[in-house]
Design a protein around this motif. Structure first.
Motif, PDB file in Angstrom:
ATOM      1  N   ILE A   2     -55.408  -5.827   3.724  1.00 57.53           N
ATOM      2  CA  ILE A   2     -56.254  -5.336   4.807  1.00 57.53           C
ATOM      3  C   ILE A   2     -57.610  -4.906   4.281  1.00 57.53           C
ATOM      4  CG2 ILE A   2     -56.501  -3.519   6.538  1.00 57.53           C
ATOM      5  CD1 ILE A   2     -53.452  -3.573   6.862  1.00 57.53           C
ATOM      6  N   ILE A   3     -57.620  -4.157   3.184  1.00 59.78           N
ATOM      7  CA  ILE A   3     -58.878  -3.648   2.637  1.00 59.78           C
ATOM      8  C   ILE A   3     -59.744  -4.782   2.112  1.00 59.78           C
ATOM      9  CG2 ILE A   3     -59.885  -2.218   0.807  1.00 59.78           C
ATOM     10  CD1 ILE A   3     -57.475  -0.372   1.058  1.00 59.78           C
ATOM     11  N   ARG A   4     -59.123  -5.681   1.368  1.00 71.63           N
ATOM     12  CA  ARG A   4     -59.869  -6.794   0.773  1.00 71.63           C
ATOM     13  C   ARG A   4     -60.021  -7.990   1.709  1.00 71.63           C
ATOM     14  NH1 ARG A   4     -62.676  -4.958  -3.555  1.00 71.63           N
ATOM     15  NH2 ARG A   4     -61.375  -3.582  -4.834  1.00 71.63           N
ATOM     16  N   LYS A   5     -59.362  -7.915   2.867  1.00 69.32           N
ATOM     17  CA  LYS A   5     -59.405  -9.012   3.848  1.00 69.32           C
ATOM     18  C   LYS A   5     -58.972 -10.338   3.201  1.00 69.32           C
ATOM     19  CE  LYS A   5     -63.057  -6.748   6.479  1.00 69.32           C
ATOM     20  NZ  LYS A   5     -62.133  -6.276   7.511  1.00 69.32           N
ATOM     21  N   MET A   6     -57.841 -10.279   2.522  1.00 68.96           N
ATOM     22  CA  MET A   6     -57.344 -11.452   1.822  1.00 68.96           C
ATOM     23  C   MET A   6     -56.660 -12.412   2.793  1.00 68.96           C
ATOM     24  SD  MET A   6     -58.380 -10.815  -1.121  1.00 68.96           S
ATOM     25  CE  MET A   6     -57.653 -12.253  -1.881  1.00 68.96           C
ATOM     26  N   PRO A   7     -56.878 -13.700   2.632  1.00 68.73           N
ATOM     27  CA  PRO A   7     -56.204 -14.683   3.510  1.00 68.73           C
ATOM     28  C   PRO A   7     -54.739 -14.816   3.130  1.00 68.73           C
ATOM     29  CG  PRO A   7     -57.492 -15.807   1.836  1.00 68.73           C
ATOM     30  CD  PRO A   7     -57.794 -14.342   1.687  1.00 68.73           C
ATOM     31  N   MET A   8     -53.930 -15.296   4.073  1.00 68.01           N
ATOM     32  CA  MET A   8     -52.514 -15.509   3.801  1.00 68.01           C
ATOM     33  C   MET A   8     -52.308 -16.689   2.854  1.00 68.01           C
ATOM     34  SD  MET A   8     -50.711 -13.198   5.251  1.00 68.01           S
ATOM     35  CE  MET A   8     -49.098 -13.951   5.147  1.00 68.01           C
ATOM     36  N   PHE A   9     -53.176 -17.699   2.938  1.00 65.51           N
ATOM     37  CA  PHE A   9     -53.048 -18.883   2.096  1.00 65.51           C
ATOM     38  C   PHE A   9     -54.411 -19.545   1.986  1.00 65.51           C
ATOM     39  CE2 PHE A   9     -51.874 -19.872   6.452  1.00 65.51           C
ATOM     40  CZ  PHE A   9     -52.771 -20.894   6.762  1.00 65.51           C
ATOM     41  N   LEU A  10     -54.520 -20.519   1.074  1.00 63.67           N
ATOM     42  CA  LEU A  10     -55.741 -21.286   0.880  1.00 63.67           C
ATOM     43  C   LEU A  10     -55.431 -22.770   1.044  1.00 63.67           C
ATOM     44  CD1 LEU A  10     -57.263 -19.544  -2.291  1.00 63.67           C
ATOM     45  CD2 LEU A  10     -57.943 -19.202   0.091  1.00 63.67           C
ATOM     46  N   VAL A  11     -56.470 -23.539   1.275  1.00 65.52           N
ATOM     47  CA  VAL A  11     -56.340 -24.996   1.346  1.00 65.52           C
ATOM     48  C   VAL A  11     -56.616 -25.558  -0.039  1.00 65.52           C
ATOM     49  CG1 VAL A  11     -57.209 -27.107   2.403  1.00 65.52           C
ATOM     50  CG2 VAL A  11     -57.035 -25.009   3.757  1.00 65.52           C
ATOM     51  N   ASP A  12     -55.736 -26.426  -0.496  1.00 65.95           N
ATOM     52  CA  ASP A  12     -55.889 -27.028  -1.817  1.00 65.95           C
ATOM     53  C   ASP A  12     -57.172 -27.866  -1.859  1.00 65.95           C
ATOM     54  OD1 ASP A  12     -55.661 -28.242  -4.269  1.00 65.95           O
ATOM     55  OD2 ASP A  12     -53.518 -28.655  -4.075  1.00 65.95           O
ATOM     56  N   ARG A  13     -58.014 -27.600  -2.874  1.00 62.31           N
ATOM     57  CA  ARG A  13     -59.283 -28.330  -2.980  1.00 62.31           C
ATOM     58  C   ARG A  13     -59.066 -29.813  -3.253  1.00 62.31           C
ATOM     59  NH1 ARG A  13     -62.989 -24.192  -6.673  1.00 62.31           N
ATOM     60  NH2 ARG A  13     -62.964 -22.439  -5.190  1.00 62.31           N
ATOM     61  N   GLY A  39     -52.091 -13.174   0.647  1.00 65.11           N
ATOM     62  CA  GLY A  39     -51.178 -12.393   1.464  1.00 65.11           C
ATOM     63  C   GLY A  39     -49.759 -12.898   1.410  1.00 65.11           C
ATOM     64  N   ALA A  40     -49.575 -14.218   1.350  1.00 60.77           N
ATOM     65  CA  ALA A  40     -48.238 -14.794   1.359  1.00 60.77           C
ATOM     66  C   ALA A  40     -47.451 -14.388   0.119  1.00 60.77           C
ATOM     67  CB  ALA A  40     -48.325 -16.324   1.457  1.00 60.77           C
ATOM     68  N   GLU A  41     -48.085 -14.407  -1.048  1.00 62.35           N
ATOM     69  CA  GLU A  41     -47.344 -14.044  -2.259  1.00 62.35           C
ATOM     70  C   GLU A  41     -47.020 -12.558  -2.280  1.00 62.35           C
ATOM     71  OE1 GLU A  41     -49.810 -14.072  -5.992  1.00 62.35           O
ATOM     72  OE2 GLU A  41     -51.215 -15.112  -4.678  1.00 62.35           O
ATOM     73  N   GLY A  42     -47.885 -11.727  -1.718  1.00 63.96           N
ATOM     74  CA  GLY A  42     -47.563 -10.309  -1.625  1.00 63.96           C
ATOM     75  C   GLY A  42     -46.376 -10.057  -0.722  1.00 63.96           C
ATOM     76  N   PHE A  43     -46.328 -10.761   0.408  1.00 63.03           N
ATOM     77  CA  PHE A  43     -45.198 -10.606   1.325  1.00 63.03           C
ATOM     78  C   PHE A  43     -43.907 -11.153   0.709  1.00 63.03           C
ATOM     79  CE2 PHE A  43     -48.075 -10.592   5.313  1.00 63.03           C
ATOM     80  CZ  PHE A  43     -48.334  -9.257   5.107  1.00 63.03           C
ATOM     81  N   ALA A  44     -44.016 -12.226  -0.074  1.00 60.90           N
ATOM     82  CA  ALA A  44     -42.824 -12.786  -0.710  1.00 60.90           C
ATOM     83  C   ALA A  44     -42.227 -11.792  -1.705  1.00 60.90           C
ATOM     84  CB  ALA A  44     -43.176 -14.096  -1.412  1.00 60.90           C
TER      85      ALA A  44
END
Length: 348
Positions: A247-258, A276-281
């Protein structure tokens, strides 16, 4: 033909008067040009609801590259690209709203009378040439063009992307530190309108007697132990999953592979960033261990069948060991650090 000295003196005085008369409009014309530019910027600013002027290649040339320096104004520009608005990791829409907030607050605090600083935005598809002039090749990007900036790329000042996390506050600080102008307080719109607040107050007043009756009778959901149990589990998961960091860093749940736009990246290898996804995992694995521990210490003790107790205990230990091992392996993969067990020296 002989010209008398008096005639020569009179001729010289006439020429001097004519030259002075002609020089006055020339000086005034330069002043009129600057004032005309400021007037046009003020007109464009008044036409925008937020006070942010929309620029393109033509207006960039008119207001920034064509006028001689020093210009009588500075321009803070937000570089945008509508085709990237769906990239949540860039936060372009959110940053655009925060930029608008700073602009409207600055204009309001100065009573629409300040002509030293203007806020503008520029869109990539409309103004690719201007993006090239500024040397902008990544977004988000905010740049300040001062009065003495001749080269838009070399003489303008870029806002550090690391400051975008503080949104409007950091933008206001950037303006104040570079222009020596005061932005003033930021006027954020209220979460609820006056009409919504009135409806909420009316509902609270109407429901107050019924709620009070339920409270005194002990029939509210707050008297249900299951609610408190669920809340405790939620707080535990929220704490160990890094949700506050997201929330503080406004991190996305995932990224798109370049390398493959159709592939999503849920686990980012490197200690400098956490999705966010790895933190929730990891939080889910911790929660499994916590719930099993609570089950063993609070519920399993009431089971009278010894064999059933042992079977459940073995299963709980196996699942807990698996969950902890997963957390350790993920941490080692992400950071490169290993966790090793050590036996007491007396056991050797």
């Amino acid at each position: 033909m002989v010209i008398s000295p008096n005639s020569t003196l009179l001729l010289l005085l006439s020429l001097l008067t004519v030259s002075l008369f002609l020089s006055i409009p020339t000086a005034e014309s330069g002043s009129d040009s600057d004032s005309e530019l400021v007037a046009d910027l003020l007109a464009l600013q008044s036409e925008s609801k937020s006070g942010v002027i929309h620029l393109d290649d033509r207006t960039i040339a008119r207001f920034l590259t064509s006028p001689k320096t020093p210009r009588p104004y500075s321009v803070l520009i937000f570089f945008d690209a509508t085709q990237l608005h769906d990239k949540s990791e860039l936060h372009l829409l959110e940053l655009r709203r925060e930029f608008t907030l700073v602009a409207s607050s600055f204009i309001t605090n100065h009573n629409n009378s300040n002509t030293k600083l203007f806020f503008a935005d520029i869109e990539f598809r409309e103004s690719q040439s201007s993006f090239h002039l500024f040397g902008v090749n990544s977004l988000p990007h905010i740049r300040l063009v001062g009065p003495n900036a001749k080269s838009l790329k070399d003489d303008s000042e870029q806002m550090d992307q690391g400051d975008f996390s503080r949104m409007a506050e950091s933008m206001a600080e950037f303006v104040e530190s570079r222009t020596k102008l005061t932005v003033g307080p930021l006027h954020r719109p209220p979460i609820l309108s006056k009409t919504q607040m009135g409806l909420i107050v009316a509902l609270l007043l109407i429901s107050a007697p019924f709620v009070a009756k339920k409270i005194f009778a002990g029939e509210t959901f707050l008297h249900d132990p299951k609610i408190w149990l669920s809340g405790a589990v939620f707080v535990y998961f929220f704490s160990v999953s890094g949700a506050m960091h997201n929330i503080i860093r406004k991190m996305p749940m995932f990224l798109v592979d370049r390398n493959d736009p159709n592939k999503l990246v849920f686990f980012y290898q490197g200690s400098g960033m956490q999705l966010g996804a790895e933190g929730f995992a990891v939080g889910f694995l911790y929660t499994i261990v916590g719930l099993l521990l609570a089950f063993i210490t609070h519920l399993l003790v009431y089971v009278k069948n010894v064999i059933a107790k042992r079977v459940v205990m073995i299963i709980a230990l196996f699942v807990s060991f698996w969950a902890v091992q997963k957390v350790i392996s993920l941490d080692n993969w992400k950071t490169g650090y290993g966790i090793h067990g050590f036996w007491p020296s007396s056991w050797n």
